[in-house]
Design a protein around this motif. Structure first.
Motif, PDB file in Angstrom:
ATOM      1  N   MET A  79     -28.823 -37.216  -2.196  1.00  0.00           N
ATOM      2  CA  MET A  79     -27.586 -36.533  -2.537  1.00  0.00           C
ATOM      3  C   MET A  79     -26.509 -37.562  -2.883  1.00  0.00           C
ATOM      4  O   MET A  79     -26.506 -38.659  -2.364  1.00  0.00           O
ATOM      5  CB  MET A  79     -27.093 -35.692  -1.367  1.00  0.00           C
ATOM      6  N   THR A  80     -25.606 -37.155  -3.703  1.00  0.00           N
ATOM      7  CA  THR A  80     -24.480 -38.016  -4.040  1.00  0.00           C
ATOM      8  C   THR A  80     -23.304 -37.690  -3.142  1.00  0.00           C
ATOM      9  O   THR A  80     -23.300 -36.663  -2.454  1.00  0.00           O
ATOM     10  CB  THR A  80     -24.062 -37.798  -5.508  1.00  0.00           C
ATOM     11  N   LEU A  81     -22.308 -38.564  -3.166  1.00  0.00           N
ATOM     12  CA  LEU A  81     -21.116 -38.325  -2.347  1.00  0.00           C
ATOM     13  C   LEU A  81     -20.481 -36.984  -2.689  1.00  0.00           C
ATOM     14  O   LEU A  81     -20.106 -36.220  -1.799  1.00  0.00           O
ATOM     15  CB  LEU A  81     -20.113 -39.469  -2.526  1.00  0.00           C
ATOM     16  N   ASP A  82     -20.364 -36.666  -3.972  1.00  0.00           N
ATOM     17  CA  ASP A  82     -19.747 -35.391  -4.372  1.00  0.00           C
ATOM     18  C   ASP A  82     -20.522 -34.198  -3.824  1.00  0.00           C
ATOM     19  O   ASP A  82     -19.925 -33.249  -3.309  1.00  0.00           O
ATOM     20  CB  ASP A  82     -19.636 -35.288  -5.893  1.00  0.00           C
ATOM     21  N   LYS A  83     -21.831 -34.241  -3.913  1.00  0.00           N
ATOM     22  CA  LYS A  83     -22.635 -33.132  -3.402  1.00  0.00           C
ATOM     23  C   LYS A  83     -22.536 -33.051  -1.886  1.00  0.00           C
ATOM     24  O   LYS A  83     -22.463 -31.956  -1.323  1.00  0.00           O
ATOM     25  CB  LYS A  83     -24.084 -33.276  -3.840  1.00  0.00           C
ATOM     26  N   ASP A  84     -22.528 -34.194  -1.223  1.00  0.00           N
ATOM     27  CA  ASP A  84     -22.393 -34.200   0.229  1.00  0.00           C
ATOM     28  C   ASP A  84     -21.031 -33.650   0.650  1.00  0.00           C
ATOM     29  O   ASP A  84     -20.923 -32.888   1.609  1.00  0.00           O
ATOM     30  CB  ASP A  84     -22.575 -35.616   0.788  1.00  0.00           C
ATOM     31  N   LYS A  85     -19.996 -34.041  -0.088  1.00  0.00           N
ATOM     32  CA  LYS A  85     -18.656 -33.538   0.219  1.00  0.00           C
ATOM     33  C   LYS A  85     -18.593 -32.034  -0.009  1.00  0.00           C
ATOM     34  O   LYS A  85     -18.006 -31.307   0.791  1.00  0.00           O
ATOM     35  CB  LYS A  85     -17.610 -34.247  -0.635  1.00  0.00           C
ATOM     36  N   GLN A  86     -19.211 -31.550  -1.078  1.00  0.00           N
ATOM     37  CA  GLN A  86     -19.249 -30.114  -1.340  1.00  0.00           C
ATOM     38  C   GLN A  86     -19.961 -29.370  -0.219  1.00  0.00           C
ATOM     39  O   GLN A  86     -19.517 -28.297   0.207  1.00  0.00           O
ATOM     40  CB  GLN A  86     -19.951 -29.825  -2.670  1.00  0.00           C
ATOM     41  N   LEU A  87     -21.054 -29.939   0.282  1.00  0.00           N
ATOM     42  CA  LEU A  87     -21.770 -29.319   1.402  1.00  0.00           C
ATOM     43  C   LEU A  87     -20.865 -29.223   2.620  1.00  0.00           C
ATOM     44  O   LEU A  87     -20.801 -28.176   3.280  1.00  0.00           O
ATOM     45  CB  LEU A  87     -23.021 -30.134   1.733  1.00  0.00           C
ATOM     46  N   LEU A  88     -20.146 -30.276   2.911  1.00  0.00           N
ATOM     47  CA  LEU A  88     -19.240 -30.282   4.059  1.00  0.00           C
ATOM     48  C   LEU A  88     -18.119 -29.259   3.881  1.00  0.00           C
ATOM     49  O   LEU A  88     -17.817 -28.492   4.795  1.00  0.00           O
ATOM     50  CB  LEU A  88     -18.675 -31.683   4.267  1.00  0.00           C
ATOM     51  N   VAL A  89     -17.514 -29.239   2.719  1.00  0.00           N
ATOM     52  CA  VAL A  89     -16.424 -28.290   2.452  1.00  0.00           C
ATOM     53  C   VAL A  89     -16.919 -26.845   2.566  1.00  0.00           C
ATOM     54  O   VAL A  89     -16.277 -26.011   3.219  1.00  0.00           O
ATOM     55  CB  VAL A  89     -15.796 -28.557   1.061  1.00  0.00           C
ATOM     56  N   LYS A  90     -18.046 -26.548   1.958  1.00  0.00           N
ATOM     57  CA  LYS A  90     -18.587 -25.185   2.027  1.00  0.00           C
ATOM     58  C   LYS A  90     -18.891 -24.785   3.469  1.00  0.00           C
ATOM     59  O   LYS A  90     -18.635 -23.651   3.872  1.00  0.00           O
ATOM     60  CB  LYS A  90     -19.852 -25.077   1.174  1.00  0.00           C
ATOM     61  N   THR A  91     -19.429 -25.714   4.218  1.00  0.00           N
ATOM     62  CA  THR A  91     -19.754 -25.428   5.617  1.00  0.00           C
ATOM     63  C   THR A  91     -18.491 -25.174   6.428  1.00  0.00           C
ATOM     64  O   THR A  91     -18.416 -24.204   7.191  1.00  0.00           O
ATOM     65  CB  THR A  91     -20.553 -26.594   6.224  1.00  0.00           C
ATOM     66  N   LEU A  92     -17.490 -26.012   6.271  1.00  0.00           N
ATOM     67  CA  LEU A  92     -16.237 -25.839   7.007  1.00  0.00           C
ATOM     68  C   LEU A  92     -15.532 -24.544   6.640  1.00  0.00           C
ATOM     69  O   LEU A  92     -14.928 -23.899   7.494  1.00  0.00           O
ATOM     70  CB  LEU A  92     -15.312 -27.037   6.781  1.00  0.00           C
ATOM     71  N   ARG A  93     -15.632 -24.143   5.391  1.00  0.00           N
ATOM     72  CA  ARG A  93     -14.981 -22.901   4.961  1.00  0.00           C
ATOM     73  C   ARG A  93     -15.616 -21.667   5.582  1.00  0.00           C
ATOM     74  O   ARG A  93     -14.978 -20.623   5.687  1.00  0.00           O
ATOM     75  CB  ARG A  93     -15.002 -22.794   3.441  1.00  0.00           C
ATOM     76  N   ARG A  94     -16.865 -21.774   6.027  1.00  0.00           N
ATOM     77  CA  ARG A  94     -17.548 -20.636   6.660  1.00  0.00           C
ATOM     78  C   ARG A  94     -17.118 -20.427   8.106  1.00  0.00           C
ATOM     79  O   ARG A  94     -17.389 -19.379   8.687  1.00  0.00           O
ATOM     80  CB  ARG A  94     -19.063 -20.840   6.612  1.00  0.00           C
ATOM     81  N   ILE A  95     -16.470 -21.403   8.680  1.00  0.00           N
ATOM     82  CA  ILE A  95     -16.069 -21.307  10.077  1.00  0.00           C
ATOM     83  C   ILE A  95     -14.899 -20.345  10.191  1.00  0.00           C
ATOM     84  O   ILE A  95     -13.896 -20.472   9.498  1.00  0.00           O
ATOM     85  CB  ILE A  95     -15.735 -22.705  10.630  1.00  0.00           C
ATOM     86  N   LYS A  96     -15.035 -19.375  11.081  1.00  0.00           N
ATOM     87  CA  LYS A  96     -14.071 -18.271  11.154  1.00  0.00           C
ATOM     88  C   LYS A  96     -13.026 -18.411  12.260  1.00  0.00           C
ATOM     89  O   LYS A  96     -11.995 -17.775  12.208  1.00  0.00           O
ATOM     90  CB  LYS A  96     -14.818 -16.952  11.371  1.00  0.00           C
ATOM     91  N   SER A  97     -13.296 -19.225  13.276  1.00  0.00           N
ATOM     92  CA  SER A  97     -12.361 -19.278  14.400  1.00  0.00           C
ATOM     93  C   SER A  97     -12.217 -20.704  14.914  1.00  0.00           C
ATOM     94  O   SER A  97     -13.050 -21.569  14.625  1.00  0.00           O
ATOM     95  CB  SER A  97     -12.845 -18.380  15.543  1.00  0.00           C
ATOM     96  N   ALA A  98     -11.175 -20.913  15.693  1.00  0.00           N
ATOM     97  CA  ALA A  98     -10.946 -22.225  16.304  1.00  0.00           C
ATOM     98  C   ALA A  98     -12.103 -22.574  17.241  1.00  0.00           C
ATOM     99  O   ALA A  98     -12.536 -23.732  17.307  1.00  0.00           O
ATOM    100  CB  ALA A  98      -9.618 -22.239  17.049  1.00  0.00           C
ATOM    101  N   LYS A  99     -12.621 -21.586  17.956  1.00  0.00           N
ATOM    102  CA  LYS A  99     -13.750 -21.821  18.873  1.00  0.00           C
ATOM    103  C   LYS A  99     -14.983 -22.258  18.102  1.00  0.00           C
ATOM    104  O   LYS A  99     -15.682 -23.197  18.503  1.00  0.00           O
ATOM    105  CB  LYS A  99     -14.038 -20.540  19.665  1.00  0.00           C
ATOM    106  N   GLN A 100     -15.264 -21.591  16.990  1.00  0.00           N
ATOM    107  CA  GLN A 100     -16.407 -21.980  16.161  1.00  0.00           C
ATOM    108  C   GLN A 100     -16.235 -23.400  15.628  1.00  0.00           C
ATOM    109  O   GLN A 100     -17.188 -24.172  15.606  1.00  0.00           O
ATOM    110  CB  GLN A 100     -16.588 -21.022  14.982  1.00  0.00           C
TER     111      GLN A 100
END
Length: 88
Positions: free
Chosen positions: A1-22
Motif C-alpha cells: 500500500m502507498t501512504l495515500d491509500k494507508d491514510k485513506q484507510l485510516l480516515v475511513k476507519t476513524l469516520r466509522r467511529i460513532k462515540s467517544a467510547k468507541q
C-alpha cells in the motif's frame, strides 16, 4: 500500500467511529500507551503554542523536548491548518 491509500484507510476507519467510547476503545486496541501519550503530548503542545506560551514554558510545563515543540510549532505555522482548526 502507498501512504495515500494507508491514510485513506485510516480516515475511513476513524469516520466509522460513532462515540467517544468507541474511539477510546479503538485507540486502546490500535496503539500502545506510549503512542497514545505521544499523540496527546503533541496536542497539548499545539494548544499551548496557540495560547501564546513560549517554547521554554511549554518544555518546562509538560516535559517535552524543544525539538518536539519546534516541530509542532512548524506544523502550526506551515502545515495544512487542521491542527490549528481542531484546537479552537
Amino acid at each position: 500500500m502507498t501512504l495515500d491509500k494507508d491514510k485513506q484507510l485510516l480516515v475511513k476507519t476513524l469516520r466509522r467511529i460513532k462515540s467517544a467510547k468507541q474511539l477510546s476503545d479503538f485507540l486502546d486496541d490500535l496503539l500502545t500507551e506510549e503512542e497514545i501519550l505521544d499523540l496527546a503530548q503533541r496536542l497539548k503542545i499545539a494548544k499551548l503554542i496557540l495560547t501564546g506560551k513560549t517554547y521554554d514554558e511549554i518544555a518546562e510545563k509538560i516535559q517535552a523536548s524543544t525539538s518536539t515543540i519546534t516541530k509542532i510549532g512548524q506544523v502550526l505555522k506551515y502545515g495544512k491548518g487542521a491542527l490549528r482548526n481542531i484546537q479552537t
